[in-house]
Design a protein around this motif. Structure first.
Motif, PDB file in Angstrom:
ATOM      1  N   ASN A 179     -55.574  -2.431  26.644  1.00 20.35           N
ATOM      2  CA  ASN A 179     -55.656  -3.255  27.856  1.00 20.35           C
ATOM      3  C   ASN A 179     -55.954  -2.440  29.118  1.00 20.35           C
ATOM      4  N   ASP A 203     -61.670   0.615  37.705  1.00 19.47           N
ATOM      5  CA  ASP A 203     -60.648   1.432  38.376  1.00 19.47           C
ATOM      6  C   ASP A 203     -61.151   1.955  39.722  1.00 19.47           C
ATOM      7  N   ARG A 258     -58.324  -0.872  32.191  1.00 19.70           N
ATOM      8  CA  ARG A 258     -59.322  -1.431  33.125  1.00 19.70           C
ATOM      9  C   ARG A 258     -60.102  -0.266  33.740  1.00 19.70           C
ATOM     10  N   PRO A 265     -66.190  -5.423  33.154  1.00 17.24           N
ATOM     11  CA  PRO A 265     -65.751  -6.199  34.328  1.00 17.24           C
ATOM     12  C   PRO A 265     -66.755  -6.183  35.478  1.00 17.24           C
TER      13      PRO A 265
END
Length: 304
Positions: free
Chosen positions: A65, A71, A67, A158
């Protein structure tokens, strides 16, 4: 073979050194069970270069999990060192398929690495420190049948919202090809992302079959393509599925043609049995170890 070696020695200044045991950082061990390839010394050299031989080993290469791509931590103080270590990890994926996801992810931030990215590299090295002798076994009892596992991680990036594709190709029970990559376009559904992953795997299967034919091995049966998405399998089998297929480029429908021509057969597999899952995301320790054992990664240096 003897005549061929003599012919080469007459044409070139060379000598026969016997069976290969070490080549370009790859260590080769032979047994009746097959050929084991590892990069133990190369892995330890990377860990030693960063000064982490005394560090505590990690159970997995990457934290779940994460990111990392989104970041915003401070920039890495030594980006040159970061790029060098990641570059060396790329070569390590030759005998460590499971590092493909971590290398794929870290390679995307080479232009502007941050502290969190350097910490992720440190975790990979801590995993290597705990298992430097891991490698792949090319088994001698292979049935020379090609099968592949393909998977995708929907909208995994993302920043761009693109999905990741991955495949693992096995010859018998031996891993011979694997890849993790970001898809070229944004998929509108998880089914579309999985279907694109099937298309990528199909290209590798076709090339692998031609390679075997060049080596004198005929692959008469259909190649099995395992996927954990029933929707993607339905798309490959059903010509009319407009709602799910209207955004998919025509080149992806080569999967449908391959199924129709009986070149491949699509097989549904449960997610926990999906070998390519390890190439698309960071897993926990238990599923990570389980998948490692299933596609031929082992460690001859671990005491039994």
């Amino acid at each position: 073979m003897v005549k061929f070696k003599k012919y080469l020695s007459d044409c070139f200044h060379m000598k026969d050194l016997g069976k290969a045991k070490y080549f370009l950082g790859i260590e080769i061990a032979r047994s009746p069970q097959g050929m084991f390839l590892s990069q133990r010394k190369y892995a330890l050299d990377i860990v030693d270069e960063v000064g982490m031989l005394g560090s505590k080993p990690a159970t997995t290469p990457m934290e779940m999990n994460h990111r990392l791509l989104a970041d915003k931590s401070p920039l890495c103080v030594n980006p040159v060192k970061f790029r060098r270590v990641v570059g060396r990890l790329v070569y390590l994926t030759i005998t460590r398929p499971y590092l493909s996801y971590a290398v794929h992810l870290l390679s995307q931030v080479m232009h502007e690495p941050r502290e969190a990215h350097w910490e992720a590299v440190m975790r990979v090295l801590r995993y290597l420190k705990g298992s430097p002798g891991q490698g792949i076994m090319l088994r001698s009892d292979s049935d020379l049948k090609i099968r592949a596992y393909c998977d995708s991680d929907y909208n995994s990036c993302p920043l761009t919202k693109r999905s990741s594709s991955a495949y693992m190709v096995l010859l018998g029970n031996s891993p011979v090809a694997w890849k993790t990559k970001k898809q070229d376009t944004v998929s509108h559904s998880s089914a579309e992302a999985e279907y694109r992953a099937m298309s990528d795997a199909l290209k590798e299967l076709k090339w692998m079959k031609r390679l075997l034919e060049d080596l004198g091995v005929k692959h008469e049966t259909q190649m099995e393509l395992f996927c954990d998405s029933k929707a993607a399998i339905y798309i490959a089998a059903n010509l009319v599925f407009h709602e799910r297929t209207k955004h998919i480029e025509k080149d992806c429908h080569s999967v449908r043609d391959a199924v129709k021509d009986k070149l491949i057969s699509t097989v549904h597999v449960q997610t926990n049995e999906q070998l390519a899952d390890i190439l698309t995301k960071a897993l926990g320790a238990s599923p990570f170890r389980c998948l490692l054992s299933k596609f031929g990664v082992c460690d001859l240096h671990v005491p039994t």
